[in-house]
Design an enzyme around this catalytic site. Sequence first.
Site, PDB file in Angstrom:
ATOM      1  N   HIS A 145       0.837  -1.220   0.000  1.00 10.28           N
ATOM      2  CA  HIS A 145       0.000   0.000   0.000  1.00 10.28           C
ATOM      3  C   HIS A 145       0.866   1.263   0.000  1.00 10.28           C
ATOM      4  O   HIS A 145       0.437   2.305   0.493  1.00 10.28           O
ATOM      5  CB  HIS A 145      -0.948   0.044   1.205  1.00 10.28           C
ATOM      6  CG  HIS A 145      -1.676  -1.241   1.447  1.00 10.28           C
ATOM      7  ND1 HIS A 145      -2.900  -1.513   0.905  1.00 10.28           N
ATOM      8  CD2 HIS A 145      -1.319  -2.345   2.155  1.00 10.28           C
ATOM      9  CE1 HIS A 145      -3.299  -2.730   1.279  1.00 10.28           C
ATOM     10  NE2 HIS A 145      -2.347  -3.258   2.031  1.00 10.28           N
TER      11      HIS A 145
ATOM     12  N   SER B 282      14.629  21.914 -16.303  1.00  8.86           N
ATOM     13  CA  SER B 282      13.447  22.728 -16.544  1.00  8.86           C
ATOM     14  C   SER B 282      13.889  24.017 -17.197  1.00  8.86           C
ATOM     15  O   SER B 282      14.995  24.505 -16.955  1.00  8.86           O
ATOM     16  CB  SER B 282      12.760  23.008 -15.212  1.00  8.86           C
ATOM     17  OG  SER B 282      12.018  24.197 -15.290  1.00  8.86           O
TER      18      SER B 282
ATOM     19  N   LYS C  78      15.768  22.127 -10.998  1.00  7.57           N
ATOM     20  CA  LYS C  78      15.113  20.876 -11.378  1.00  7.57           C
ATOM     21  C   LYS C  78      16.021  19.883 -12.095  1.00  7.57           C
ATOM     22  O   LYS C  78      16.868  20.247 -12.898  1.00  7.57           O
ATOM     23  CB  LYS C  78      13.908  21.171 -12.289  1.00  7.57           C
ATOM     24  CG  LYS C  78      12.734  21.785 -11.582  1.00  7.57           C
ATOM     25  CD  LYS C  78      12.155  20.927 -10.467  1.00  7.57           C
ATOM     26  CE  LYS C  78      11.305  19.802 -10.989  1.00  7.57           C
ATOM     27  NZ  LYS C  78       9.991  20.222 -11.479  1.00  7.57           N
TER      28      LYS C  78
ATOM     29  N   GLU D 214       9.280   8.802 -16.964  1.00  6.74           N
ATOM     30  CA  GLU D 214       7.900   9.288 -17.148  1.00  6.74           C
ATOM     31  C   GLU D 214       7.376   8.962 -18.547  1.00  6.74           C
ATOM     32  O   GLU D 214       6.227   8.563 -18.726  1.00  6.74           O
ATOM     33  CB  GLU D 214       7.840  10.799 -16.922  1.00  6.74           C
ATOM     34  CG  GLU D 214       8.025  11.176 -15.464  1.00  6.74           C
ATOM     35  CD  GLU D 214       8.233  12.679 -15.282  1.00  6.74           C
ATOM     36  OE1 GLU D 214       7.452  13.468 -15.853  1.00  6.74           O
ATOM     37  OE2 GLU D 214       9.189  13.060 -14.593  1.00  6.74           O
TER      38      GLU D 214
END
Length: 458
Positions: free
Chosen positions: A155, A276, A282, A289
């Site tokens: 979980h 970024s 970043k 992704e």
Amino acid sequence: MKLWTGRFSKEIDKRTNDFNSSISFDSRMFREDIDGSIAHATMLSECGIISAQDRKQIVAGLTTIKEEIISGQLPIDMESEDIHTFIEGELTRRIGDAGKRLHTARSRNDQVALDIRMYLKKECDEITAQLRELIGVIANKAEMYKSVTMCGYTHLQRAQPITFGHHLMAYAQMLMRDLGRIEDAKKRMDVLPLGSCALAGTTYPLNRERTAELLGFADVCDNSLDGVSDRDFCLELASALSIIMVHLSRFSEEIILWCSWEFKFIELDDAFSTGSSIMPQKKNPDIAELVRGKSGRVFGDLMGLLTAMKGIALAYNKDMQEDKEAIFDAVDTVKMCLYAFTPMLDTMKILPQNMRKAAAGGFINATDCADYLVGKGLPFRDAYKATGELVAKCIEKNETLETLPIEEYKAVCDLFDTDVYTAISLEKCVGDRKVRGGPAPESVQYQVDKVRKIMEDM
Ligand code: ARG
């Protein structure tokens, strides 16, 4: 050039041709189309259906056409209906009557079925090689980090101690099954449809086994209707590819979590991360992704294929032309994902201290604490309850099971003694889980050795 002149009294409307044409996506099968035609012509001449002279001209002509397409000297005409039409037309333009004899005892229906099978067999080999490489990288990393204690989750809540090597090897197991699925799909792809002709075979005395031998097919299909209308091999491959994407996507999700500041279990190499345009701090896991995102396309390809096939009466119908874009996209996408994913994984930095820290903070040795009481004779349910009370106490006092004083332990249950601290040490908890399939370093090594051995023997 149209292959079906004669019956028609009008030129085809440009809009019909634009809509009908598949050359923009089937031209990638030009090698298979030519190799298939060479084998067909060879067999035809061996069976006395065309002359040796015709065969010679056909083979020479097709060989040159193939070389010229590869070198770029012969551009593929995008106005052609499909790659089969283009190559036969070009051959006939060059060698005349012999070229017109190539299509004896053949239809584009069995021709295209052959080309896709040949093309996908090769792609299966490439994907297999890529999967093996990825599994190899995972096994090396797992071996290197087989003793790094990490928190295992259920979980997404801290659950029990494992090793990082064990966590990685779970992915190796999934990918091993993927290897098996690709191999299996390839087996059923390895059947020659040529000779099925349009749908009903032929009256010519073909030697289909010979064509199969020339093209390296393991078997010949036994039913001409099935030969031209079967696309199960596309469905099977797309399913296997979809499952690969499920695995890569789950792995990506974990990598994305692990490299976040909230976890910081790993750091991706700069060369496999992106920045970024506005936020200077970043460093983003774009590869992971995108792999996660691209899984959707591959599932979509599978759905498209299943849906296209489900309502088609035997045998060939034009709907089946839709098979190629879907299966090619699925294959291309998986290959592209593996191409980027494997080096990203290979170069990522592991931060064992952070994994250890997260493992220490989450009471993941609570089960082992209960097992300690069971060892002292307490029934498990009572031991479970006592440990639960201890955890509640720790949370209240901002302690961990490791730091809670022994008096507090004794206050909950007088079976506790100072040896409890050894019993709940994470290294012991994980090290004692030597059961086959467990996370102990020996067990990880066993998995690594076994996976390597299976791949070696393949
Ligand atoms: N381009 C067609 C396809 O991909 C080739 C087979 C054409 N056969 C036919 N009967 N029109 O399916």
